[in-house]
Each structure stands twice: as C-alpha cells, then as structure tokens.
Design an enzyme around this catalytic site. Structure first.
Site, PDB file in Angstrom:
ATOM      1  N   TYR A  92       7.889 -14.474 -12.982  1.00  0.00           N
ATOM      2  CA  TYR A  92       7.188 -13.494 -13.276  1.00  0.00           C
ATOM      3  C   TYR A  92       5.749 -14.102 -13.722  1.00  0.00           C
ATOM      4  O   TYR A  92       4.025 -13.815 -12.902  1.00  0.00           O
ATOM      5  CB  TYR A  92       6.511 -12.153 -13.712  1.00  0.00           C
ATOM      6  N   VAL A  93       5.658 -14.413 -15.203  1.00  0.00           N
ATOM      7  CA  VAL A  93       4.715 -15.086 -15.331  1.00  0.00           C
ATOM      8  C   VAL A  93       4.023 -16.116 -14.629  1.00  0.00           C
ATOM      9  O   VAL A  93       2.743 -16.502 -14.524  1.00  0.00           O
ATOM     10  CB  VAL A  93       5.088 -15.782 -16.734  1.00  0.00           C
ATOM     11  N   ALA A  94       4.891 -16.907 -14.468  1.00  0.00           N
ATOM     12  CA  ALA A  94       4.358 -17.735 -13.736  1.00  0.00           C
ATOM     13  C   ALA A  94       3.520 -17.737 -11.975  1.00  0.00           C
ATOM     14  O   ALA A  94       2.825 -18.000 -12.293  1.00  0.00           O
ATOM     15  CB  ALA A  94       5.581 -19.175 -13.208  1.00  0.00           C
ATOM     16  N   ALA A 143       0.805  -1.157  -0.038  1.00  0.00           N
ATOM     17  CA  ALA A 143      -0.030   0.039  -0.139  1.00  0.00           C
ATOM     18  C   ALA A 143       0.826   1.328   0.361  1.00  0.00           C
ATOM     19  O   ALA A 143       0.169   2.528   0.205  1.00  0.00           O
ATOM     20  CB  ALA A 143      -1.012   0.022   1.578  1.00  0.00           C
ATOM     21  N   SER A 200      -2.668  -9.566 -13.220  1.00  0.00           N
ATOM     22  CA  SER A 200      -1.812  -8.905 -14.869  1.00  0.00           C
ATOM     23  C   SER A 200      -2.129  -9.966 -15.683  1.00  0.00           C
ATOM     24  O   SER A 200      -2.404 -10.404 -15.602  1.00  0.00           O
ATOM     25  CB  SER A 200      -0.142  -8.661 -14.123  1.00  0.00           C
ATOM     26  N   LYS A 228       1.947 -15.060 -11.409  1.00  0.00           N
ATOM     27  CA  LYS A 228       0.704 -14.204 -11.302  1.00  0.00           C
ATOM     28  C   LYS A 228       0.036 -15.499 -12.696  1.00  0.00           C
ATOM     29  O   LYS A 228      -1.253 -15.350 -12.276  1.00  0.00           O
ATOM     30  CB  LYS A 228       1.116 -13.304 -13.226  1.00  0.00           C
TER      31      LYS A 228
END
Length: 242
Positions: A158-160, A16, A145, A162
């Site tokens: 990152y792909v994995a 946050a 994402s 998300k």
C-alpha cells in the site's frame, strides 16, 4: 473552476460508490458538474448517482472493474460521449491489505498495485486528451495518502502504491501545467471509511470523507494562476491516542 456558467462541465470519479469517492462526487454535483461514476458495486453507484442528481445534474452509474483496461476504456469513452467532453478526473479507487513484507501474499500485492497505481495511471492517460481539449480549464485529482509521503509497517505494498501515485501526479503536473490542467495529489491521514471501520481507532477523531471533498473543492476553485499540487491532511487529534 466552479461550474457557474451556462456551459455544462463533466467529471469522472473512480471508486465513487462509497466513502471518499461518493463524497467527492456529491461535492462535484453541488458545484454543477455532470458526473460519471464508476466502481464495482452497481447498487452503491446507483445510490451515489441518485444523490448527485438531487443537485440538478446528470449522473451516469458505470459499474466496472477498472483494473481491466477494456472495461476502463469503455467507462472513459461513455463518459466523454455522453457529456461531450471531460473537465475533471478524480482518481480515487483503491484498496488496502495488512501484512508484513515477509509474510504477505504476493498475489494481494499484485491486485493492490493494479488498482491503486496502475489503474490510476491508465485512467489518467485515457482522460488527458479530453482534459487538454477542455476550453476553460481542467483538473486531475489523485486521492493518495499520507502513506504516499512516509512509510508504515504492515502495509508495504500500500505504501509503495501510494508513493507511486504521488510521484506520478507530480510528473503529470510537469507535463500539462503549461496547457492549463491542474494536477493535485490529496494525501489524507486516517479517514473514516469501510476500510478503517474495525481497526480500533477513535472514529470521532478520524478525517471524514466530506473533509477530503472540501480539499478537492479548494483545488477546483483555486485561481487559474495557481495550482495546489499536493495537499496533506492530518486528523487534528490523534485517533490512536487514549
């Protein structure tokens, strides 16, 4: 689910201190939610809390490394104790690393999966008993994402992670839908944040953090008979186009 009645509602937002998490925290304050805010940067959290309090709500700044289960547990415990319950969880904290699969550092992969996926799963597990106890509706919002829907080169972990978040969100919805908890994975394309500041794209064409906050607001305001389980957001104009 707008907090317009006399009963105070509470939300917990991870990541946050800036960017998407900050924008969503301020939106929640506008909607009348007391907010518990967590991230590693104490100064940034304090600024977010100050901006939330300007809307007449309580804001707790709770600096923590949420990849540490003990620290994460204390954040949830403090939030629930101070606000006497929890209505909304926003699992937003995340990180990003560039690197081809054959050259990337596996230690970077471990950190990224710990933060993007495992911490999201843990905070959800900790929050769900309190969300399920909420008297008039609750929600879990996962900031995923477009990388959770399609694959891109140079960022396999990152792909994995998300993809994992999107799959986890779908399963959580199946588990709690009959008990009135909304669950949504918000999947934006390229967003203007500190992570994307120097990647060479056109910032004016990027999605803004406030756009993600408006998607979150839509979920919270949706009627109790319906749940937007997944929202895909693309820039109207391609940020990479010349």
């Amino acid at each position: 689910m707008t907090a317009t009645n006399n009963k105070r509602r509470a939300a917990l937002v991870t990541g946050a201190g800036r960017g998407i998490g900050r924008a969503i925290a301020i939106m929640l304050a506008e909607e009348g939610y007391d907010v518990a805010l967590t991230a590693r940067g104490a100064d940034e959290l304090s600024q977010t809390a100050h901006e939330c309090e300007a809307h007449g709500v309580r804001a707790l700044a709770l600096p923590a490394d949420i990849t540490d289960p003990a620290q994460l547990g204390r954040v949830v415990e403090t939030c629930v104790r101070e606000f006497r319950g929890l209505n909304v969880l926003v699992s937003n904290a995340g990180s990003f690393h560039w690197g081809a699969a054959d050259t990337a550092d596996p230690d970077d992969w471990d950190h990224l999966v710990d933060l993007n996926l495992k911490a999201s799963m843990r905070v959800t597990r900790l929050a769900l008993p309190h969300l399920l106890a909420a008297e008039d509706g609750a929600a879990v919002l996962f900031i995923a994402s477009m990388a959770g829907r399609v694959a891109f080169g140079m960022n396999a972990a990152y792909v994995a992670s998300k993809h994992g978040v999107v799959g986890f969100a779908g399963s959580v919805f199946k588990d709690v839908r009959e008990r009135g908890v909304k669950v949504c994975a918000i999947c934006p394309g390229l967003v203007e944040t500190s992570i994307t500041h120097d990647i060479g794209a056109d910032h004016a064409k990027m999605i803004q953090p406030e756009d993600i906050a408006e998607a979150a607001r839509y979920v919270l305001r949706s009627p109790s008979r319906v749940c937007p389980t997944e929202i895909l957001l693309q820039p109207q104009r391609a940020p990479w186009a010349k």
